[in-house]
Design an enzyme around this catalytic site. Sequence first.
Site, short mmCIF file in Angstrom:
data_model
loop_
_atom_site.label_atom_id
_atom_site.label_comp_id
_atom_site.label_asym_id
_atom_site.label_seq_id
_atom_site.Cartn_x
_atom_site.Cartn_y
_atom_site.Cartn_z
N GLU A 1 -23.20 -40.61 1.98
CA GLU A 1 -23.47 -41.23 0.70
C GLU A 1 -23.22 -40.21 -0.40
O GLU A 1 -23.33 -39.01 -0.18
CB GLU A 1 -24.92 -41.72 0.62
CG GLU A 1 -25.22 -42.88 1.54
CD GLU A 1 -26.65 -43.36 1.44
OE1 GLU A 1 -27.43 -42.74 0.68
OE2 GLU A 1 -27.00 -44.34 2.11
N SER B 1 -25.05 -44.34 -2.10
CA SER B 1 -26.47 -44.65 -2.03
C SER B 1 -26.72 -46.00 -2.67
O SER B 1 -25.99 -46.44 -3.55
CB SER B 1 -27.26 -43.57 -2.77
OG SER B 1 -28.58 -44.01 -3.03
#
Length: 562
Positions: free
Chosen positions: A452, A478
């Site tokens: 992420e 994210s």
Amino acid sequence: MTTTGTRHDPKHRSREVTDGPERAPARAMLRAMGLTQEDLEKPFVSVANLASDVTPCNVHLDRLAEAAKEGVRQAGGIPFQFGTITVSDGISMGTEGMKASLVSREVIADSIEVVTFGERMDGLIAVGGCDKNMPGCMMAMARLNIPSIFIYGGTILPGQFQGRDVNIQDVFEAVGAYAKGDMSLEDLQDLECRACPGEGSCAGLFTANTMSTAIEVMGMSLPGDASIPAVDPRKKDRAREAGSTLMQLLREDIRPRDILTRQAFENAITVVVAMGGSTNAVLHLIAIAREAQVELGLDDFDRIGRNTPYITDMRPSGRYVMSDLDGYGGVALVVKRLLNAGLLHGEALSVTGKTLAENVACIPTIEDQPVVYPTDAPRSPTGGLAILRGNLAPEGAVIKVAGHQEKVYQGPARVFDQEEAAFQAIQRREIIPGDVVVIRYEGPKGGPGMREMLAVTGALIGQGLGDDVALITDGRFSGASHGPMVGHVAPEAAVGGPIGLLQEGDLITLDIPARRLEARLTEEQFADRRANWKPLPPKYTSGVLAKYAKLVSSASEGAVTG
């Protein structure tokens, strides 16, 4: 794995270790742990407890696991607790350690399967909090297909900074503001100390709360479980209730694949896109569906997203957090509005033995509130996630389009072969409005682990570039990321995907309304570059990351290893 034994017998598997003279050694071992003859005649329930000191999402889960065990005992079962792992995305973000995050989903699923299968448990309760906990637990439940229920550890409450609510998203974005000179070091440090006031998963509709929402809507957790804050006393009561509910599932022989139907997955997708949930939901729902033996693909997300209104004002693309939604009735408020609009399968079964429609009808909700919009007056007529295709993403890519549904971006490619190089360029102020940042070799195989990139997206937004710079990657984002950020580009660079053939300055077009991701290159130009392309050497040649890189599938298939 499939179940064995007599159906409708709550002790359908544990009899293999408790019944008959030949099982005396097994019974001797069980008696050593305090079990009585009466206990040996009851169903056995595994309690997978993901409690851990490595993240606030999981630090408190022991008390929920204990409450679940109480519920099992009170309802006539015998609980057996065991632990498994977690990786804190928020702590490992921006580091090499983040490569282990998606790997942890597979380890969690495998470890729960191994213990529950190996010990011949009749039922399964999983208690989790952080992002990969939930899909990992759900994959194990679908794979084992014994009566199961999930308990969510709950959301963190927002912190307070300069008179406003804040959370971890604000800290990541503040790093960019500090680099630009828009925030002092003292304020950054003060925010750091205030943003996370205690236990629980990240506050907004990031990946943890997105997945808790999806699990509740799919029917695998109790109604209302997705939104209750971690510190709320209701959490412990709900965990105890989950224990007794699991025993009812055993008596009625209701199993995960009875609940995790095609309709259940369509319901989950609908609610996720209606709320503007995390792009990671695409990976995780596809992976869970595969274990449940349900056909699900990127086209399903695109079809549902085009026909579902975006109706919540929740962070990261809005103003409110999960605890705010809980105050107005939680996910049930969203579900009721979507049911009334005819957008959900209300007849889908749940762990309560009731349907989705019956479950939400029992939950009080407040209609006059600021978080959830009416379906006939939404924030946008289409959902908060979209699937892109084009010559840069023949197998597809995912974008969170909340607030950007009608935008088109075009600009020169700024190409980076790893996240760190891109982050440093942003911090040095080398990225300007109109650029299209390309970060490659961060996919499932190339990373490996598909990191992420909240540090990168947060830095862009913190510098005020969130609406003016697009970002394209074969890695992930994210749930706290927002803006024109395209992830999961497939095929990835490491396997020769088109993103690996881009050069600095190539003109890139991100056309969100048309769902297209294109480079202004001809097929001949791509072919010439492909002829000269060589894969990068593997970053890891031993250990779990090397094993993962060899086994993992494309992001378009859920990045699964089995």
